[in-house]
Design a protein around this motif. Structure first.
Motif, PDB file in Angstrom:
ATOM      1  N   GLU A 291      55.038 -33.758   1.432  1.00 30.88           N
ATOM      2  CA  GLU A 291      55.813 -34.986   1.626  1.00 30.88           C
ATOM      3  C   GLU A 291      57.205 -34.660   2.150  1.00 30.88           C
ATOM      4  O   GLU A 291      57.679 -33.518   2.049  1.00 30.88           O
ATOM      5  CB  GLU A 291      55.934 -35.744   0.296  1.00 30.88           C
ATOM      6  N   ASN A 292      57.864 -35.684   2.696  1.00 30.29           N
ATOM      7  CA  ASN A 292      59.245 -35.538   3.156  1.00 30.29           C
ATOM      8  C   ASN A 292      60.223 -35.910   2.050  1.00 30.29           C
ATOM      9  O   ASN A 292      60.015 -36.885   1.322  1.00 30.29           O
ATOM     10  CB  ASN A 292      59.513 -36.439   4.362  1.00 30.29           C
ATOM     11  N   TYR A 293      61.271 -35.151   1.961  1.00 29.64           N
ATOM     12  CA  TYR A 293      62.456 -35.497   1.190  1.00 29.64           C
ATOM     13  C   TYR A 293      63.479 -36.084   2.175  1.00 29.64           C
ATOM     14  O   TYR A 293      63.267 -36.055   3.390  1.00 29.64           O
ATOM     15  CB  TYR A 293      63.028 -34.268   0.482  1.00 29.64           C
ATOM     16  N   THR A 294      64.572 -36.617   1.657  1.00 27.47           N
ATOM     17  CA  THR A 294      65.575 -37.235   2.538  1.00 27.47           C
ATOM     18  C   THR A 294      66.969 -36.769   2.147  1.00 27.47           C
ATOM     19  O   THR A 294      67.335 -36.812   0.956  1.00 27.47           O
ATOM     20  CB  THR A 294      65.518 -38.768   2.468  1.00 27.47           C
TER      21      THR A 294
ATOM     22  N   ILE B  56      68.219 -37.974   7.113  1.00 21.70           N
ATOM     23  CA  ILE B  56      67.569 -36.777   7.644  1.00 21.70           C
ATOM     24  C   ILE B  56      66.281 -36.518   6.872  1.00 21.70           C
ATOM     25  O   ILE B  56      66.302 -36.310   5.651  1.00 21.70           O
ATOM     26  CB  ILE B  56      68.515 -35.563   7.532  1.00 21.70           C
ATOM     27  N   ASP B  57      65.159 -36.542   7.568  1.00 22.42           N
ATOM     28  CA  ASP B  57      63.876 -36.203   6.948  1.00 22.42           C
ATOM     29  C   ASP B  57      63.793 -34.695   6.741  1.00 22.42           C
ATOM     30  O   ASP B  57      64.017 -33.913   7.674  1.00 22.42           O
ATOM     31  CB  ASP B  57      62.718 -36.656   7.827  1.00 22.42           C
TER      32      ASP B  57
ATOM     33  N   SER C 133      57.925 -28.511   3.159  1.00 21.80           N
ATOM     34  CA  SER C 133      57.676 -27.105   3.487  1.00 21.80           C
ATOM     35  C   SER C 133      58.959 -26.310   3.664  1.00 21.80           C
ATOM     36  O   SER C 133      58.940 -25.077   3.662  1.00 21.80           O
ATOM     37  CB  SER C 133      56.836 -27.018   4.766  1.00 21.80           C
ATOM     38  N   GLN C 134      60.101 -27.012   3.834  1.00 24.47           N
ATOM     39  CA  GLN C 134      61.395 -26.325   3.987  1.00 24.47           C
ATOM     40  C   GLN C 134      62.011 -25.966   2.637  1.00 24.47           C
ATOM     41  O   GLN C 134      63.020 -25.273   2.590  1.00 24.47           O
ATOM     42  CB  GLN C 134      62.361 -27.232   4.760  1.00 24.47           C
TER      43      GLN C 134
ATOM     44  N   PHE D   6      70.649 -36.445  -1.924  1.00 30.99           N
ATOM     45  CA  PHE D   6      69.334 -35.862  -1.672  1.00 30.99           C
ATOM     46  C   PHE D   6      68.299 -36.650  -2.460  1.00 30.99           C
ATOM     47  O   PHE D   6      68.403 -36.796  -3.685  1.00 30.99           O
ATOM     48  CB  PHE D   6      69.316 -34.391  -2.081  1.00 30.99           C
ATOM     49  N   GLU D   7      67.298 -37.176  -1.737  1.00 35.38           N
ATOM     50  CA  GLU D   7      66.283 -38.029  -2.346  1.00 35.38           C
ATOM     51  C   GLU D   7      64.929 -37.318  -2.382  1.00 35.38           C
ATOM     52  O   GLU D   7      64.567 -36.584  -1.452  1.00 35.38           O
ATOM     53  CB  GLU D   7      66.131 -39.332  -1.544  1.00 35.38           C
TER      54      GLU D   7
END
Length: 678
Positions: free
Chosen positions: A582-585, A637-638, A642-643, A672-673
């Motif tokens: 999934e993406n964090y923001t 910012i997506d 994996s980062q 940071f979400e």
């Protein structure tokens, strides 16, 4: 009624009741209390002399109401003299007549050098003349034969002197007709230059008042890194030696810029610029601009790119027509006897400002382009916030800034300069009433202190004369993808909560040594970063560091020999679990940016390509001009899961552009979400 009295034994064995003690306490409290400042009496209209107009040889126009006598050049329309309380002219008589009280525009054709145009008029007309009021007009009608040295505008400069009013009302009507040449108009203002040998004390607010340097002190002083800043090395007033003078240290947000000016001692008089409304100013309520400064100079800035740069839209293209009324504003003069406290002048100026604000919109200007109250409309409503990750219920948009401005995109009001803007602060429940709105088409905008982003109502709004639009509940859903894992700062569009260092002892403005909340106005704070971080950059650890560990401006590092290096700040944080699918923001809100580029990397500072870059951003120059904010920028910012790694993670924020010391950003807020739905 007192029903019980306690006895108190004094040292001599006597007994004093509580009533006696109360009497003694009241007596001493009254005796030692600060004597209130006496109010300056005002002349009633009925007792004042009538207003008289005198036109001399068609070259001088004089208006006298028994309190002030104002002289204008004709047909130019400059204010050449103001006679008041035994001073034949409060304006600088050593200046040429066209350099005392005047309007000007800074403009240029695209690609050409800038030009200062003092809006010299060619025709004079009496608009109204009776014993209660005189209004005069100085006009210029533009045509192609005037060439390239005159701004392509029709100009109508208006001045009003009223019975019983100790001052001068002024406004101007500027107009471009369809098809006229392309231009930029970066600055429109009115300027008054006072007698330098009389006016030495300047006041902008209750906490920003001081004795000022003389103009000669700036000439004899040492120029500093930024052109307007001078170190006073040989001031006439020796108490000012070693201080820095810079007109930008006296800037002010428009919402607070209602009265400022100067006072003289012999005789004790005050000269004040009062702005009863901001409807004709640009860039919203938090736009900063100049006020008064060494000269002594008194300004009213109607349009400028200060603290915004060319991101503020001052370009007129493709034959765009335009018309705007700037003002009226009030030049107010007051006086006291030599035996009275000089602070009365400032207190009285504030009281007069309140009177003018309550009179707005004025009912006496004669131009049909200035609508009275019954020709205006109003908007009411309640703004609520829906952020389900903070509260399952709707919350009040407490103290929100709510405004009407020209139709545009979300947040476009802060770069809009051509139309009128009407702003109000909502109450603690988000209720707002915007009164006295000119007829026209608008968008409804808002932002909420403590909440990121901008609100914009979905449809444009048409205000008709006498209309009252009731919105009911409006709901703002701020940007949000997932729960807050951590954040830094307060989303209030300034960097004020972060660490602002003390200024250099040899480069101080003593006005701001007494006001810790204002010390961001000290000169040279951008260089303090290199002092604090001469080799390594700032590292902020979530859960350990606090906002005072975050330097207020992300600037370059001084590498010596007038060279500068990029700087990379780190944010270290822990994650117990990572959803790699999934993406964090990352939310990155900037309070200011000047010729900068913020590059964002996660866990690999050496990666060739950043995860995100702002690209070249910002022209507001707030760092060099002692502001704690400029324009607002918000990025979402997506961040791919994996980062990230379980355990320690590091965000690297690089300010990559380093051509000089003034490049940098101020952060407003970073959040940071987690992934959506978690």
């Amino acid at each position: 009624m007192i029903t019980k009295m306690k006895n108190v034994r004094c040292r001599g064995g006597c007994h004093l009741t509580s009533v006696v003690w109360l009497i003694i306490f009241c007596f001493f409290t009254a005796a030692f209390a600060k004597t209130p400042v006496r109010k300056i009496p005002r002349t009633s209209d009925s007792s004042a002399l009538g207003v008289q107009l005198n036109i001399k040889n068609r070259q001088r126009v004089v208006i006298d109401n028994g309190l002030v006598e104002v002289t204008f050049s004709s047909p130019d329309g400059d204010v050449t003299g103001i006679k008041y309380k035994g001073i034949d002219n409060v304006l600088e008589i050593g200046n040429d007549e066209d350099n005392r009280g005047y309007w000007d525009v800074v403009w240029n054709k695209p690609g050409d050098p800038i030009i200062f145009d003092k809006l010299v008029a060619t025709d004079f007309k009496v608009i109204m003349e009776d014993e209660n009021q005189v209004e005069v007009s100085f006009t210029k009608t533009w045509d192609l034969s005037m060439g390239n040295s005159t701004v392509p505008l029709n100009v109508d400069k208006r001045y009003i002197v009223r019975r019983g009013q100790s001052g001068l009302y002024l406004y101007t009507i500027l107009e471009r007709l369809e098809g006229w040449p392309d231009v930029d108009m970066d600055q429109i203002r009115v300027v008054f230059k006072l007698q330098k040998d009389k006016f030495h004390y300047m006041a902008l607010s209750d906490s920003r008042k001081r004795t000022m340097p003389m103009p000669e002190d700036r000439v004899s002083g040492q120029p500093l890194a930024y052109p307007e800043a001078v170190l006073l090395t040989k001031p006439i007033n020796l108490k000012l030696r070693g201080e820095v003078d810079d007109k930008y240290q006296y800037s002010c947000e428009d919402k607070d810029n209602k009265v400022h000016g100067w006072t003289a001692e012999d005789p004790p008089v005050g000269f004040w610029m009062i702005t009863p409304s901001n409807e004709f100013r640009v860039g919203g309520p938090n736009k900063q601009d100049l006020t008064s400064h060494v000269g002594p100079v008194v300004l009213n800035m109607f349009t400028s790119t200060h603290y915004a740069g060319k991101d503020l839209n001052t370009a007129y293209r493709n034959g765009e027509p335009w018309k705007k009324v700037l003002g009226p504003v009030f030049v107010y003069l007051n006086s006291i006897s030599p035996k009275e406290n000089s602070s009365m002048l400032w207190e009285d100026a504030k009281e007069q400002m309140s009177i003018e604000v309550n009179r707005w919109p004025y009912d006496f200007p004669q131009s049909e382009d200035f609508p009275s109250s019954d020709q205006r409309g109003a908007v009411t409503g309640q703004l609520l916030v829906r952020d389900r990750y903070v509260n399952q219920r709707l919350t009040y948009a407490s103290s929100a800034y709510v405004g009407l401005a020209a139709p545009g995109d979300v947040g476009s009001w802060q770069t809009e300069s051509k139309g009128y803007q009407f702003w109000i602060r909502a109450d603690r429940h988000g209720h707002f009433v915007i009164k006295n709105v000119r007829a026209g088409n608008y968008s409804l905008y808002a932002w909420v202190p403590g909440v990121i982003g901008d609100y914009k109502y979905g449809a444009n709004i048409t205000i008709n004369p006498g209309s009252r639009i009731r919105f009911g509940h409006l709901i703002y859903e701020p940007p949000r993808n997932g729960p807050t894992l951590w954040d830094i700062g307060i989303p209030d569009r300034t960097a004020a909560e972060f660490y602002v260092p003390d200024g250099y002892p040899t480069l101080m403005n003593t006005l701001y040594t007494r006001e810790p909340a204002e010390k961001f106005r000290q000169y040279g704070l951008w260089n303090r970063y290199s002092d604090l971080y001469p080799n390594d950059d700032l590292v902020y650890t979530i859960g350990i560091s606090n906002v005072k560990d975050w330097f207020f401006a992300h600037v370059t590092r001084d590498a010596g020999n007038k060279t500068y290096d990029p700087t990379t700040w780190q944010i270290i944080f822990e994650l117990e679990n990572v959803n790699r699918n999934e993406n964090y923001t990352l939310r990155l809100a900037l309070a200011s940016a000047t010729a900068s580029e913020i590059q964002v990397r996660f866990n690999n500072p050496s990666s060739d390509r950043p995860l995100f870059t702002t690209g070249a951003v910002g022209k507001d120059n707030a760092i060099a001009r002692h502001g704690i904010h400029g324009l607002y920028w918000l990025y979402g910012i997506d961040v791919p899961g994996s980062q990230l790694v379980e355990g320690k993670n590091t965000i690297y924020l690089t300010q990559a552009r380093s051509d000089g010391p003034f490049q940098g950003v101020m952060y407003d807020y970073i959040r940071f979400e987690g992934p959506r739905g978690t």
